[in-house]
Design a protein around this motif. Sequence first.
Motif, PDB file in Angstrom:
ATOM      1  N   ALA A 212     -76.571   3.356 -19.797  1.00 45.51           N
ATOM      2  CA  ALA A 212     -75.728   3.663 -20.959  1.00 45.51           C
ATOM      3  C   ALA A 212     -74.497   4.488 -20.595  1.00 45.51           C
ATOM      4  N   LEU A 213     -74.656   5.513 -19.746  1.00 45.94           N
ATOM      5  CA  LEU A 213     -73.526   6.392 -19.435  1.00 45.94           C
ATOM      6  C   LEU A 213     -72.434   5.643 -18.677  1.00 45.94           C
ATOM      7  N   VAL A 214     -72.822   4.830 -17.700  1.00 48.53           N
ATOM      8  CA  VAL A 214     -71.827   4.076 -16.936  1.00 48.53           C
ATOM      9  C   VAL A 214     -71.109   3.085 -17.837  1.00 48.53           C
ATOM     10  N   ARG A 215     -71.856   2.379 -18.683  1.00 51.29           N
ATOM     11  CA  ARG A 215     -71.226   1.429 -19.602  1.00 51.29           C
ATOM     12  C   ARG A 215     -70.251   2.138 -20.532  1.00 51.29           C
ATOM     13  N   ARG A 216     -70.628   3.315 -20.969  1.00 52.72           N
ATOM     14  CA  ARG A 216     -69.761   4.102 -21.862  1.00 52.72           C
ATOM     15  C   ARG A 216     -68.447   4.469 -21.182  1.00 52.72           C
ATOM     16  N   LEU A 217     -68.518   4.904 -19.919  1.00 56.42           N
ATOM     17  CA  LEU A 217     -67.300   5.288 -19.206  1.00 56.42           C
ATOM     18  C   LEU A 217     -66.416   4.077 -18.923  1.00 56.42           C
ATOM     19  N   VAL A 218     -67.042   2.941 -18.613  1.00 59.31           N
ATOM     20  CA  VAL A 218     -66.263   1.725 -18.384  1.00 59.31           C
ATOM     21  C   VAL A 218     -65.567   1.297 -19.671  1.00 59.31           C
ATOM     22  N   THR A 219     -66.262   1.432 -20.795  1.00 61.85           N
ATOM     23  CA  THR A 219     -65.641   1.130 -22.094  1.00 61.85           C
ATOM     24  C   THR A 219     -64.469   2.068 -22.361  1.00 61.85           C
ATOM     25  N   ASP A 220     -64.649   3.353 -22.044  1.00 67.81           N
ATOM     26  CA  ASP A 220     -63.566   4.330 -22.229  1.00 67.81           C
ATOM     27  C   ASP A 220     -62.386   4.006 -21.308  1.00 67.81           C
ATOM     28  N   ALA A 221     -62.693   3.470 -20.123  1.00 66.79           N
ATOM     29  CA  ALA A 221     -61.615   3.096 -19.197  1.00 66.79           C
ATOM     30  C   ALA A 221     -60.768   1.985 -19.795  1.00 66.79           C
ATOM     31  N   ALA A 222     -61.436   1.050 -20.478  1.00 66.65           N
ATOM     32  CA  ALA A 222     -60.695  -0.044 -21.113  1.00 66.65           C
ATOM     33  C   ALA A 222     -59.778   0.483 -22.197  1.00 66.65           C
TER      34      ALA A 222
END
Length: 442
Positions: A190-200
């Motif tokens: 979840a945390l990695v997916r969240r940061l990747v989403t924030d990167a987008a």
Amino acid sequence: METSHIAWLDEQRDAQAKILRRLKEAGRDRVEYEWDWLARPGQKAPQGDWRIWLMMAGRGFGKTRAGAEWVRGIAEADPKARIALVGATLGEARRVMVEGASGILAIAPWWCRPVFAPALRKLTWPNGAVATLFGAAEPESLRGPQFSHGWADEIAKWPFAEGAWDNLMMAMRLGRRPQVMATTTPRPVALVRRLVTDAAAGSVVVTRGRTADNRANLADGFVEAMERSYGGTRLGRQELDGELIEEVEGALWSRDLIERCRVAHVPGGQDGAALRRVVVAVDPPASAHGDACGIVVAGVGGDGRAYVIADASVEGCSPESWARAVAAAATVHGADRVVAEANNGGAMVESVLRAADERLPVKLVHASRGKVARAEPVAALYEAGRVAHRGAFPALEDEMCGLLTGGGYVGPGRSPDRADALVWALTELMLGKRGEARVRGF
């Protein structure tokens, strides 16, 4: 890694070696600790006014060294720096981030080495900068302290990851521009997916990299050995290539299911020699130079199991070109049937294939149901352990994992052409009738 890039790296190392030989001992000492000179571009902090830097790369890329050097640079430049060092556990933070082979103590120059007080969990630099160790396993320990910078290591394996991360971010309230660097091998937590989403969305800067990028600092032959063993597999793409491979909720195939169905060889012989039947299935593109032409080769072994043995799909080809690719696949693998979807120009599909090789035992099939409906019984064969992949087929498997139960497709490209060809091949082999003719090479 591309040959040209390897050559460029070799040239850079040779140039550095020549410079070092010309320097006096004191100068060599300085240069050998100069990170801007030693680092590869992917290991350097990004430019601009960023708050979070996510370095998501394969094992052995040099993430720990990059994190330690980033911390060192901050501490040496700012006596007021207060830095949080957060590992999965407090023990890992000490063992890897501080005392490891690429940790802060190992990379610090003798003239500016911090003092480590294990009992206090603190590193103190000669100028007064301080770093404090924490473990994500105890997220509440991050409540109360405040920092100007933070290095979060291997966040994909943090226990209580989101709680620890949120507490860390709330502690970043010192200095003019608080910053956090997160280093990790990607996993779809979840945390990695969240940061990747924030990167987008533009609020996180991401650096990606592969194990092979750092081959000069790894054991001879290591990269090649890993590629032979894991290249193209989910594990290899994640741990070596640094790809974030996510499971899609409701998909007909999961990554774990495909991994469980992977084999190195077909039992009883090499490749097609051990197969009783071999089929090449074709999902022709709707137009010339349009979507990919899915071409998948599969066979049935003596054990009654189906084996996917090749993905020969081609993209952006004329009908004549993809027909030649089909004929080549049929000849190479000794196919006894070429199954071609004929919904888009049936007679044309057959004539183009026969023009490429008149001996092709072509069978035209017509789709009366949607792609997902046709794929469901084939996915059930995987669940039952009746299908295996001989080796890895990343592009095909990405499409398979994008087909959703009940309809819909969320994989790469506009259409799952490779996956559709796979479905036709396995339907013919496992859910259809046997064929007779077999294509042989000259």
